[in-house]
Write an enzyme that holds these catalytic residues in place. Structure first.
Site, PDB file in Angstrom:
ATOM      1  N   HIS A  45       0.825  -1.216   0.000  1.00 55.71           N
ATOM      2  CA  HIS A  45       0.000   0.000   0.000  1.00 55.71           C
ATOM      3  C   HIS A  45       0.863   1.273   0.000  1.00 55.71           C
ATOM      4  O   HIS A  45       0.831   2.079  -0.933  1.00 55.71           O
ATOM      5  CB  HIS A  45      -0.862   0.042   1.263  1.00 55.71           C
ATOM      6  CG  HIS A  45      -1.745  -1.133   1.483  1.00 55.71           C
ATOM      7  ND1 HIS A  45      -2.869  -1.362   0.736  1.00 55.71           N
ATOM      8  CD2 HIS A  45      -1.691  -2.142   2.396  1.00 55.71           C
ATOM      9  CE1 HIS A  45      -3.476  -2.455   1.194  1.00 55.71           C
ATOM     10  NE2 HIS A  45      -2.773  -2.943   2.186  1.00 55.71           N
TER      11      HIS A  45
HETATM   12  C1  BDR Z   1      -3.261   0.926   5.161  1.00 57.48           C
HETATM   13  O1  BDR Z   1      -3.512   0.476   6.486  1.00 57.48           O
HETATM   14  C2  BDR Z   1      -2.339  -0.038   7.058  1.00 57.48           C
HETATM   15  O2  BDR Z   1      -2.595  -1.310   7.565  1.00 57.48           O
HETATM   16  C3  BDR Z   1      -1.267  -0.035   6.002  1.00 57.48           C
HETATM   17  O3  BDR Z   1      -0.033   0.351   6.561  1.00 57.48           O
HETATM   18  C4  BDR Z   1      -1.754   0.986   5.001  1.00 57.48           C
HETATM   19  O4  BDR Z   1      -1.312   2.286   5.314  1.00 57.48           O
HETATM   20  C5  BDR Z   1      -3.983   0.015   4.179  1.00 57.48           C
HETATM   21  O5  BDR Z   1      -5.353   0.025   4.415  1.00 57.48           O
END
Ligand code: BDR
Ligand code: CA
Length: 313
Positions: free
Chosen positions: A243
């Site tokens: 992500h």
């Molecule tokens: C986001 O939530 C966190 O778990 C990850 O680091 C990312 O920023 C994804 O939904």
């Protein structure tokens, strides 16, 4: 080319860690003014610990790391140990950090930096809940107009939610903060789940990290191996979604991404859809566009860039 000045606002998290490594590996393009930590994936004492572990792993202990807000503006903190493990950085065995945390509060650092740097010269890169950024905007309403760009990971349209059926984690944890940021008037670029769920660490891509043979390459392979189990079980994906590194990759190679300049609003009232990013992708309202919302990524190009940069550390 002048280097882009950035503040990384983060809640590491293995994918945050890779986003930070990619930035620290790219000093020709990016000047990391500071890393500001927020509570999110895990509580603040762990996110500040993890950010420093990563700076040390990168061989850059001089990086300034600040502690910020330990809870959302109005709500109880929701964390994601079920994804990231007890420490938030489960997977590799890395030494406890010895570099110091900066004495200043992250929010003060953000305000001070935006006030002193030339207007438009600082990019904010939020990788977690938007609490620090919103608090800074609330305390210092003059600074939003001085932000060059906010490039953030958060939200979703076609993928809808990951923490609830309707909401993505970063926005869900502090929807009031997200609402303040999306209404701030600062130029915003969004990396939603629609994009990040296409940036998957397949076995071949993981092998490429490991084959770097460096502490950074091996730790990246181990981190992504750890948190891929969650997405494999839930979505049946072939590997972990990176992500947050999408934010850093966008700063380095914006052409890897495609999106639309549209209106995005945050749901803050409904119990059912709290934290939903209501993105007017099809432009069916006359609400003014306030964000460039990405939808496509050149995943092979992204992993080529990432692996090549990690090799530099
Ligand atoms: C986001 O939530 C966190 O778990 C990850 O680091 C990312 O920023 C994804 O939904
Ligand atoms: Ca994150």
């Amino acid at each position: 080319m002048s280097r882009r000045k950035i503040i990384i606002d983060t809640d590491p998290g293995q994918d945050d860690a890779v986003a930070i490594l990619l930035a620290l590996a790219s000093p020709e393009e990016l000047e990391v003014l500071g890393i500001t930590c927020v509570a999110g994936n895990v509580p603040l004492p762990l996110t500040t610990r993890n950010a420093r572990i990563i700076c040390e792993l990168a061989g850059q202990p001089e990086t300034r790391v600040f502690a910020g807000c330990d809870a959302p503006l109005q709500r109880k903190l929701v964390t994601a140990e079920h994804v990231h493990g007890k420490t938030g950085l489960d997977g590799p065995v890395l030494p406890e950090p010895t570099m110091p945390l900066q004495p200043e509060h992250a929010v003060d650092f953000i305000i001070q930096t935006l006030r002193t740097a030339p207007a438009g010269s600082v990019t904010l890169c939020p990788l977690g809940p938007l609490t620090n950024i919103a608090t800074a905007f609330q305390r210092a309403p003059d600074i939003a107009a001085r932000v060059g760009e906010i490039v953030l990971m958060g939200g979703a349209y076609f993928e809808v939610g990951n923490i609830t059926p309707a909401a993505e984690f970063n926005i869900y944890v502090d929807p009031e903060a997200a609402d303040i940021v999306f209404k701030s008037g600062a130029p915003i670029t969004v990396m939603p789940l629609d994009v990040t769920h296409k940036a998957l660490v397949t076995q071949e891509r993981n092998d490429a990290f490991r084959a770097l043979g460096t502490p950074v390459g091996i730790a990246t392979a181990e981190m992504t191996e750890f948190f891929e189990r969650y997405d494999r079980e839930k979505y049946g994906s072939p590997g972990a979604p990176l992500h947050d590194p999408c934010v850093t990759a966008y700063l380095l190679q914006p052409a890897l991404f495609k999106g639309r300049h549209i209106n995005v609003e945050i749901e803050t009232a409904s119990a059912l859809t709290l934290g939903m990013t209501v993105a007017d992708w099809w432009r069916v309202t006359d609400r003014a566009p306030n964000a460039t919302f990405m939808g496509e990524i050149d995943a092979n190009g992204f992993f080529t860039l990432l692996t090549e940069r990690l090799a530099r550390l």
